[in-house]
Design a protein around this motif. Structure first.
Motif, PDB file in Angstrom:
ATOM      1  N   GLU A  12     -25.081  -2.444   2.475  1.00  0.00           N
ATOM      2  CA  GLU A  12     -24.245  -1.417   1.860  1.00  0.00           C
ATOM      3  C   GLU A  12     -22.767  -1.766   2.016  1.00  0.00           C
ATOM      4  O   GLU A  12     -22.355  -2.361   3.015  1.00  0.00           O
ATOM      5  CB  GLU A  12     -24.517  -0.049   2.490  1.00  0.00           C
ATOM      6  N   THR A  13     -21.970  -1.369   1.003  1.00  0.00           N
ATOM      7  CA  THR A  13     -20.520  -1.550   1.032  1.00  0.00           C
ATOM      8  C   THR A  13     -19.868  -0.202   1.320  1.00  0.00           C
ATOM      9  O   THR A  13     -20.229   0.811   0.708  1.00  0.00           O
ATOM     10  CB  THR A  13     -20.010  -2.105  -0.298  1.00  0.00           C
ATOM     11  N   TYR A  14     -18.925  -0.196   2.232  1.00  0.00           N
ATOM     12  CA  TYR A  14     -18.265   1.038   2.654  1.00  0.00           C
ATOM     13  C   TYR A  14     -16.775   0.962   2.349  1.00  0.00           C
ATOM     14  O   TYR A  14     -16.162  -0.110   2.418  1.00  0.00           O
ATOM     15  CB  TYR A  14     -18.485   1.289   4.146  1.00  0.00           C
ATOM     16  N   THR A  15     -16.201   2.116   2.013  1.00  0.00           N
ATOM     17  CA  THR A  15     -14.773   2.225   1.710  1.00  0.00           C
ATOM     18  C   THR A  15     -14.081   2.956   2.848  1.00  0.00           C
ATOM     19  O   THR A  15     -14.520   4.045   3.248  1.00  0.00           O
ATOM     20  CB  THR A  15     -14.553   2.981   0.396  1.00  0.00           C
ATOM     21  N   ILE A  16     -13.037   2.370   3.384  1.00  0.00           N
ATOM     22  CA  ILE A  16     -12.242   3.021   4.425  1.00  0.00           C
ATOM     23  C   ILE A  16     -11.312   4.008   3.739  1.00  0.00           C
ATOM     24  O   ILE A  16     -10.454   3.606   2.937  1.00  0.00           O
ATOM     25  CB  ILE A  16     -11.453   1.976   5.235  1.00  0.00           C
ATOM     26  N   PRO A  17     -11.437   5.309   3.982  1.00  0.00           N
ATOM     27  CA  PRO A  17     -10.738   6.325   3.188  1.00  0.00           C
ATOM     28  C   PRO A  17      -9.267   6.484   3.532  1.00  0.00           C
ATOM     29  O   PRO A  17      -8.832   7.528   4.040  1.00  0.00           O
ATOM     30  CB  PRO A  17     -11.533   7.601   3.499  1.00  0.00           C
ATOM     31  N   LEU A  18      -8.485   5.465   3.245  1.00  0.00           N
ATOM     32  CA  LEU A  18      -7.035   5.573   3.398  1.00  0.00           C
ATOM     33  C   LEU A  18      -6.456   6.378   2.248  1.00  0.00           C
ATOM     34  O   LEU A  18      -6.908   6.260   1.109  1.00  0.00           O
ATOM     35  CB  LEU A  18      -6.406   4.182   3.419  1.00  0.00           C
ATOM     36  N   THR A  19      -5.468   7.198   2.530  1.00  0.00           N
ATOM     37  CA  THR A  19      -4.808   7.939   1.458  1.00  0.00           C
ATOM     38  C   THR A  19      -3.847   7.010   0.718  1.00  0.00           C
ATOM     39  O   THR A  19      -3.455   5.956   1.215  1.00  0.00           O
ATOM     40  CB  THR A  19      -4.020   9.130   2.016  1.00  0.00           C
ATOM     41  N   ASP A  20      -3.477   7.434  -0.491  1.00  0.00           N
ATOM     42  CA  ASP A  20      -2.523   6.651  -1.265  1.00  0.00           C
ATOM     43  C   ASP A  20      -1.193   6.525  -0.525  1.00  0.00           C
ATOM     44  O   ASP A  20      -0.527   5.490  -0.582  1.00  0.00           O
ATOM     45  CB  ASP A  20      -2.285   7.300  -2.633  1.00  0.00           C
ATOM     46  N   ALA A  21      -0.804   7.583   0.180  1.00  0.00           N
ATOM     47  CA  ALA A  21       0.451   7.537   0.926  1.00  0.00           C
ATOM     48  C   ALA A  21       0.371   6.514   2.060  1.00  0.00           C
ATOM     49  O   ALA A  21       1.326   5.783   2.324  1.00  0.00           O
ATOM     50  CB  ALA A  21       0.785   8.923   1.481  1.00  0.00           C
ATOM     51  N   GLN A  22      -0.755   6.451   2.763  1.00  0.00           N
ATOM     52  CA  GLN A  22      -0.914   5.487   3.838  1.00  0.00           C
ATOM     53  C   GLN A  22      -0.888   4.052   3.307  1.00  0.00           C
ATOM     54  O   GLN A  22      -0.252   3.174   3.889  1.00  0.00           O
ATOM     55  CB  GLN A  22      -2.215   5.758   4.597  1.00  0.00           C
ATOM     56  N   ILE A  23      -1.574   3.812   2.178  1.00  0.00           N
ATOM     57  CA  ILE A  23      -1.578   2.467   1.588  1.00  0.00           C
ATOM     58  C   ILE A  23      -0.172   2.071   1.169  1.00  0.00           C
ATOM     59  O   ILE A  23       0.288   0.950   1.437  1.00  0.00           O
ATOM     60  CB  ILE A  23      -2.543   2.429   0.387  1.00  0.00           C
ATOM     61  N   ALA A  24       0.541   2.996   0.508  1.00  0.00           N
ATOM     62  CA  ALA A  24       1.904   2.693   0.079  1.00  0.00           C
ATOM     63  C   ALA A  24       2.809   2.405   1.266  1.00  0.00           C
ATOM     64  O   ALA A  24       3.640   1.488   1.228  1.00  0.00           O
ATOM     65  CB  ALA A  24       2.453   3.854  -0.744  1.00  0.00           C
ATOM     66  N   ALA A  25       2.648   3.173   2.362  1.00  0.00           N
ATOM     67  CA  ALA A  25       3.491   2.963   3.538  1.00  0.00           C
ATOM     68  C   ALA A  25       3.163   1.641   4.224  1.00  0.00           C
ATOM     69  O   ALA A  25       4.057   0.926   4.680  1.00  0.00           O
ATOM     70  CB  ALA A  25       3.310   4.123   4.514  1.00  0.00           C
ATOM     71  N   ILE A  26       1.875   1.279   4.327  1.00  0.00           N
ATOM     72  CA  ILE A  26       1.486   0.015   4.964  1.00  0.00           C
ATOM     73  C   ILE A  26       2.118  -1.161   4.230  1.00  0.00           C
ATOM     74  O   ILE A  26       2.604  -2.117   4.838  1.00  0.00           O
ATOM     75  CB  ILE A  26      -0.050  -0.120   4.984  1.00  0.00           C
ATOM     76  N   ARG A  27       2.139  -1.098   2.903  1.00  0.00           N
ATOM     77  CA  ARG A  27       2.606  -2.244   2.129  1.00  0.00           C
ATOM     78  C   ARG A  27       4.108  -2.225   1.902  1.00  0.00           C
ATOM     79  O   ARG A  27       4.661  -3.204   1.393  1.00  0.00           O
ATOM     80  CB  ARG A  27       1.858  -2.271   0.794  1.00  0.00           C
ATOM     81  N   THR A  28       4.785  -1.127   2.235  1.00  0.00           N
ATOM     82  CA  THR A  28       6.237  -1.086   2.073  1.00  0.00           C
ATOM     83  C   THR A  28       6.922  -1.984   3.099  1.00  0.00           C
ATOM     84  O   THR A  28       7.831  -2.756   2.775  1.00  0.00           O
ATOM     85  CB  THR A  28       6.749   0.356   2.197  1.00  0.00           C
ATOM     86  N   GLN A  29       6.505  -1.885   4.362  1.00  0.00           N
ATOM     87  CA  GLN A  29       7.005  -2.722   5.457  1.00  0.00           C
ATOM     88  C   GLN A  29       8.509  -2.595   5.661  1.00  0.00           C
ATOM     89  O   GLN A  29       9.127  -3.442   6.286  1.00  0.00           O
ATOM     90  CB  GLN A  29       6.652  -4.206   5.227  1.00  0.00           C
ATOM     91  N   ASP A  30       9.121  -1.579   5.110  1.00  0.00           N
ATOM     92  CA  ASP A  30      10.554  -1.346   5.303  1.00  0.00           C
ATOM     93  C   ASP A  30      10.683  -0.041   6.070  1.00  0.00           C
ATOM     94  O   ASP A  30      10.672   1.043   5.501  1.00  0.00           O
ATOM     95  CB  ASP A  30      11.262  -1.266   3.950  1.00  0.00           C
ATOM     96  N   GLU A  31      10.764  -0.153   7.408  1.00  0.00           N
ATOM     97  CA  GLU A  31      10.784   1.027   8.254  1.00  0.00           C
ATOM     98  C   GLU A  31      11.993   1.912   7.975  1.00  0.00           C
ATOM     99  O   GLU A  31      11.895   3.141   7.996  1.00  0.00           O
ATOM    100  CB  GLU A  31      10.754   0.617   9.737  1.00  0.00           C
ATOM    101  N   GLU A  32      13.150   1.306   7.704  1.00  0.00           N
ATOM    102  CA  GLU A  32      14.338   2.103   7.430  1.00  0.00           C
ATOM    103  C   GLU A  32      14.187   2.894   6.137  1.00  0.00           C
ATOM    104  O   GLU A  32      14.598   4.060   6.051  1.00  0.00           O
ATOM    105  CB  GLU A  32      15.575   1.197   7.346  1.00  0.00           C
ATOM    106  N   LEU A  33      13.593   2.249   5.116  1.00  0.00           N
ATOM    107  CA  LEU A  33      13.382   2.942   3.846  1.00  0.00           C
ATOM    108  C   LEU A  33      12.421   4.104   4.023  1.00  0.00           C
ATOM    109  O   LEU A  33      12.632   5.200   3.504  1.00  0.00           O
ATOM    110  CB  LEU A  33      12.843   1.961   2.806  1.00  0.00           C
ATOM    111  N   LEU A  34      11.349   3.886   4.794  1.00  0.00           N
ATOM    112  CA  LEU A  34      10.393   4.959   5.049  1.00  0.00           C
ATOM    113  C   LEU A  34      11.044   6.098   5.817  1.00  0.00           C
ATOM    114  O   LEU A  34      10.834   7.273   5.513  1.00  0.00           O
ATOM    115  CB  LEU A  34       9.191   4.416   5.812  1.00  0.00           C
ATOM    116  N   ALA A  35      11.838   5.738   6.812  1.00  0.00           N
ATOM    117  CA  ALA A  35      12.487   6.764   7.622  1.00  0.00           C
ATOM    118  C   ALA A  35      13.487   7.569   6.800  1.00  0.00           C
ATOM    119  O   ALA A  35      13.628   8.784   6.985  1.00  0.00           O
ATOM    120  CB  ALA A  35      13.181   6.117   8.819  1.00  0.00           C
ATOM    121  N   SER A  36      14.179   6.907   5.864  1.00  0.00           N
ATOM    122  CA  SER A  36      15.160   7.614   5.037  1.00  0.00           C
ATOM    123  C   SER A  36      14.515   8.643   4.134  1.00  0.00           C
ATOM    124  O   SER A  36      15.156   9.609   3.735  1.00  0.00           O
ATOM    125  CB  SER A  36      15.952   6.607   4.188  1.00  0.00           C
TER     126      SER A  36
END
Length: 995
Positions: free
Chosen positions: A419-443
């Motif tokens: 069976e294949t399973y999907t890890i239920p990350l939210t769209d916001a979590q995925i976007a934040a993981i791939r942004t990698q700009d902590e200052e931009l996220l904090a702003s």
């Protein structure tokens, strides 16, 4: 091969559980339900039988163990050659060997060995099954080819009158497929042969005109319905399941039922006398019903002939509930039963992987799909039992104020091998993981996921346990930047990494809107890219577009004639539900620069301004500003079109196939046409509405003709049910203000007098502004009875209010609307209806007028509040009173979304009516979007299709009068003013048709 056999056995067992009662009750079903019921049932079962796929992803409730025994056969093989090395005497100490001597190998041959070769019983069964299917198909194919050759070898051309009759019937039945027509002494009744090259064979005896017409019509309907292909599916199902006698029985019953279906199609338009004539023709053609595969035969044997004759005069019901129950039962049994191979009745461990290999396979399966923005992994199928797996997925998300929160995913899951399973990350979590700009996220006040790991362990007999830890953050991040490419305009826009899989594009002819994919009613607009004439662009913004534009603008590229630029949202485009994912994408989207935009050098589309003269589904005729006309082919039937709804509200781009409905009646607008290098149409934009000369005053409520309150001494105007208000004349806005009784109002003055529009929630014009007929003046306020326009008419000759309905009004298409405004006293009619019905509530009573009889359509709901069915009522107005004339019931076609029905009320007219549901409609690929009105188009089955259009408000009814000669109704097309477009058949599958 063994796995395929086991799947075939599983499907055969599941379908047999449905086939047995169905075949036993086939005769009773044929007497009660129309023949197409069994036709569809047998087809669904045959397709299921030839497609032995697993329909359920969950574990089956019942597993049938198929023992697999080994058969060993001794096979004599030559023994291997063994090498022996001779040992030489050692040299004495201190003595030097004059010649180095190597040990010489000596070959010896041992006795031959006997090695057993093992063959499993399931392998033998699979070979036997395949051989049986091959023999079955070969026999029927060869028999068919020999029979076809024998029948056609001595066949003669048809008589001229037979060929003419066949040609005219093909045109009448709208059959485009070619078919041969021959006469043969080898046939006693008409038949049709062939799947790829069909040919109809007539007997050589003389056929009366009536017999020729009915028999040819019967065989041509077989051709139109593709019944030979239907029989081919049955033949294939019989070949795959040749070992199952129920499938043989089904194939025979399906062939008999096929003739009943065709008989019903022939007699559908016949009266009682015509049906008796058809029965007489059947009796004359009585013959042996046998025939080769891939053929149909008009004649029947005695047993089948009795059923066919009796079927001609039986009134039957549609068997939709029976179809649904049988299909649900097949699907349910297919998921509950499975066959599994075991050796000698014992369950094997099934392990083909070691613990370490299984963990490595799990690691390799971890993947992130940028198109769907999902992180997945697969539990390897080669390791069992699955209960040995220990998998733990956890992470950490930083929160505001420096605190953190632990994340846990899929805890308590019972893992299944394969069976294949999907890890239920939210769209916001995925976007934040791939942004990698902590200052931009904090702003932006966004939290970031700082840890995300997958830990897995398996028992190992040698080491006790094997385990792995996989960092999932790099998996999510290592995705190439998403990009958007326009082939028409030849550019590529490189988008931020965190956008992949989380955005969608609304393409217009010369604009591209980028939106959050899972946006809600707030819109989720991120940015738009536009192309415009360079000189006009700079002139519009005073030479400094980026400085003068009210919100953020970025010029992406410029050529000598064209400029590409991006604009961003200046207001809130998110709600609490999607705030995080929207802000994460909006933050990185605003960092786009010209370096992210690349032009390919392809030629840009040519722009032409002018008017649309006519259009079809394959071409468009356009008149340019110099008056010349030309017809252009469409590059794609779904090229984008921008339309402006009633001159004030721009909707999302529509595909051309959907916009054709809205284009009707809007050919007077100004348009910009876009042509590619091959001068094919690639885009269309409605740039401005042209002034129209009306033969009267333009009706102010577009497509709404219901009067809520008439003119009287106490009421100096009329109240009209509407959504928005349009100017009825050419004039000047001379006054705006607020009335204590009617709210906000606008006064427009013309030569004949003044019109006062009241009950407005928003004004679109100001004092001193010139308006033309059709220009939108404002949006209406919501009241207790919905949105109602209060319209007053003050003629200049008297200066006193008069009844506006004393004037001549026309609609958008210049047709008079006064005859649509007749109000009927329907209270007594409604009371009479309620007195005869129990448990129904009147939703709406709509007056409808025809030259002779006045018809009233009543929408009813069941007493418990759930939607039941629409009662279709016709009332006769005699001597000024109402009484019940006739009534009919509508099939269960209602849903919370849409209701529709067809009432054939006399030989010359039918009424298509329906009810639209809530004021929000969901696009198939998007969220609920509010709408105010919808345009409904009736499409008939004629050639060419006949079309009628009307409009309906949200939560409102619609009705159209359809001439009988263009029935039946084929489909309804709904075009909402929010841009959503869909067909009635999209919801219900079947066309809305009634003879």
């Amino acid at each position: 091969m063994e796995d395929l056999l086991l799947r075939v056995l599983t499907v055969s067992a599941a379908c047999s559980a449905v086939l047995l009662p169905l075949l036993l009750l086939a005769r009773r079903i044929r007497h009660r339900y129309a023949a197409p019921t069994l036709y569809v049932l047998f087809l669904l079962l045959a397709l299921r039988l030839v497609l032995p796929v697993q329909l359920s992803r969950s574990a089956p409730a019942v597993t049938v163990e198929v023992p697999s025994y080994s058969i060993s056969a001794p096979v004599q093989r030559p023994a291997p050659v063994q090498s022996q090395v001779s040992t030489l005497p050692q040299q004495p100490a201190g003595q030097t060997a004059l010649t180095p001597v190597e040990p010489l190998p000596q070959q010896t041959q041992t006795a031959p060995e006997t090695e057993p070769v093992t063959i499993h019983s399931t392998q033998l069964l699979a070979i036997l099954w395949l051989a049986g299917a091959g023999v079955f198909l070969a026999f029927h194919c060869i028999s068919y080819l020999l029979a076809r050759r024998r029948l056609l070898r001595l066949a003669l051309p048809p008589a001229p009158e037979q060929a003419d009759k066949c040609s005219s019937l093909r045109q009448e039945l709208h059959i485009r497929r070619s078919v041969g027509l021959m006469r043969s002494a080898a046939v006693s009744s008409p038949m049709m042969l062939g799947l790829v090259r069909p040919v109809i064979l007539l007997p050589t005896r003389d056929l009366a005109d009536n017999e020729l017409d009915l028999t040819l019509r019967h065989e041509l309907l077989h051709l139109k319905r593709r019944d030979v292909a239907y029989k081919a599916v049955m033949l294939l199902a019989n070949a795959v399941h040749w070992f199952n006698p129920l499938v043989w029985w089904m194939a025979r019953e399906a062939g008999r039922n096929l003739e009943l279906c065709c008989d019903e199609a022939v007699i559908r338009s016949l009266n009682g006398g015509g049906r008796r004539a058809y029965g007489q023709v059947l009796l004359q053609a009585a013959a042996d019903a046998s025939g080769p595969a891939l053929s149909t035969r008009f004649g029947s044997g005695k047993g089948q002939l009795k059923d066919r004759l009796g079927n001609l005069f039986l009134k039957k019901r549609r068997g939709i509930p029976l179809l649904c129950c049988a299909l649900a039962l097949v699907l349910a049994l297919g998921g509950l039963v499975a066959c599994e191979q075991v050796d000698g009745g014992e369950t094997p461990s099934g392990n083909t992987l070691t613990a370490q290999e299984a963990l490595d396979a799990l690691t390799e399966s971890i993947a992130f799909d940028p198109d769907t923005a999902t992180l997945t992994f697969t539990v390897p199928a080669g390791y069992a039992p699955a209960s040995d797996w220990s998998i733990h997925i956890a992470g950490r998300q930083e929160m505001e104020g420096g605190s953190g929160m632990s994340l846990h995913f899929l805890d308590g899951t019972d893992w299944e091998a394969g069976e294949t399973y999907t890890i239920p990350l939210t769209d916001a979590q995925i976007a934040a993981i791939r942004t990698q700009d902590e200052e931009l996220l904090a702003s932006r006040g966004l939290s970031s996921v700082t840890e995300l790991t997958l830990d897995a362990a398996l028992p190992d007999p040698e080491n006790g346990e094997r385990s792995i830890t996989v960092d999932l953050l790099p998996v999510v991040r290592t995705v190439a930047n998403p990009s958007y490419t326009s082939q028409v305009w030849g550019f590529t826009l490189q988008l931020p990494e965190n956008w992949a899989g989380l955005y969608e594009v609304a393409e217009g002819p010369d604009s591209w809107g980028f939106y959050l994919k899972n946006r809600d009613e707030m819109g989720g607009w991120l940015l738009s890219v536009y192309t415009e004439d360079r000189d006009a662009f700079y002139e519009a913004w005073g030479g400094d577009p980026e400085g003068a534009y009210p919100s953020q603008m970025e010029i992406l590229a410029e050529t000598e004639d064209t400029v590409f630029y991006a604009t961003y949202a200046s207001d809130v485009q998110f709600s609490e539900a999607n705030q995080d994912e929207y802000q994460a994408l909006d933050a990185t989207g605003r960092q786009l620069t010209p370096e992210d935009f690349t032009l390919s050098g392809a030629p840009f589309p040519t722009r032409l301004t002018g008017q649309v003269v006519s259009f079809s589904d394959s071409s468009l005729t356009f008149r340019t500003a110099d008056g010349s006309e030309r017809t252009y082919a469409l590059s794609d039937p779904d090229f984008p079109v921008n339309l402006f709804m009633h001159g004030f509200e721009q909707i999302s781009p529509l595909p051309y196939s959907a916009a054709m409905v809205s284009l009707e009646g809007r050919l007077n607008s100004g348009y910009t046409l876009y042509l590619d290098g091959d001068e094919q149409v690639v885009g269309l934009t409605e740039s401005a509405r042209q002034p129209i000369t009306y033969s009267g005053y333009l009706w102010p409520a577009i497509s709404h003709y219901q009067i809520a309150r008439p003119f009287s001494q106490d009421h100096p105007g009329v109240d009209i049910v509407a959504v928005a208000v349009a100017s009825v004349c050419s004039g000047t806005v001379t006054e705006t203000g607020t009335d204590p009784q009617y709210g906000n109002y606008i006064l427009v003055s013309c030569e004949e007098g003044s019109f006062r529009y009241a009950n407005l929630s928003e004004l679109y014009v100001t004092v001193g502004e010139q308006v033309e007929p059709g220009d939108m003046l404002g949006r209406l306020a919501e009241g207790a009875e919905g949105k109602v326009l209060h319209l007053e008419w003050i003629p200049a000759r008297t200066g006193q209010p008069e009844d506006p309905l004393s004037l001549t009004f026309v609609d958008e298409d210049n047709f008079p609307v006064n005859d649509r405004l007749t109000d009927f006293p329907v209270d007594k009619a409604v009371d009479a209806f309620l007195a005869t019905e129990d448990g129904y509530e009147v939703v709406v009573a709509t007056p409808y007028e025809s030259p002779e009889i006045s018809y009233l359509i009543i929408g009813s709901w069941t007493g418990n509040g759930e939607v039941g069915y629409a009662a279709r009522l016709a009332w006769r107005n005699e001597d000024g009173t109402w009484r019940l004339s006739e009534r009919g019931t509508c099939p269960p076609l209602m849903s919370p979304r849409v209701t529709a029905g067809v009432l054939r009320y006399d030989e010359e007219n039918a009424l298509v009516f329906g009810f639209l549901g809530s004021s929000t409609w969901t696009d198939f690929d998007g969220p609920d979007v509010p709408y105010n009105t919808a345009e409904i188009t009736v499409q008939t089955a004629g050639e060419p299709p006949y079309t009628l259009r009307t409009s309906a408000a949200a939560n409102g009814w619609f009705a159209l009068n359809v001439p009988a000669e263009v029935l039946p109704v084929e489909d309804l097309l709904f075009s909402m003013d929010n841009g959503v477009s869909f067909r009635y058949s999209d919801f219900f599958g079947d066309a809305l048709s009634q003879e």
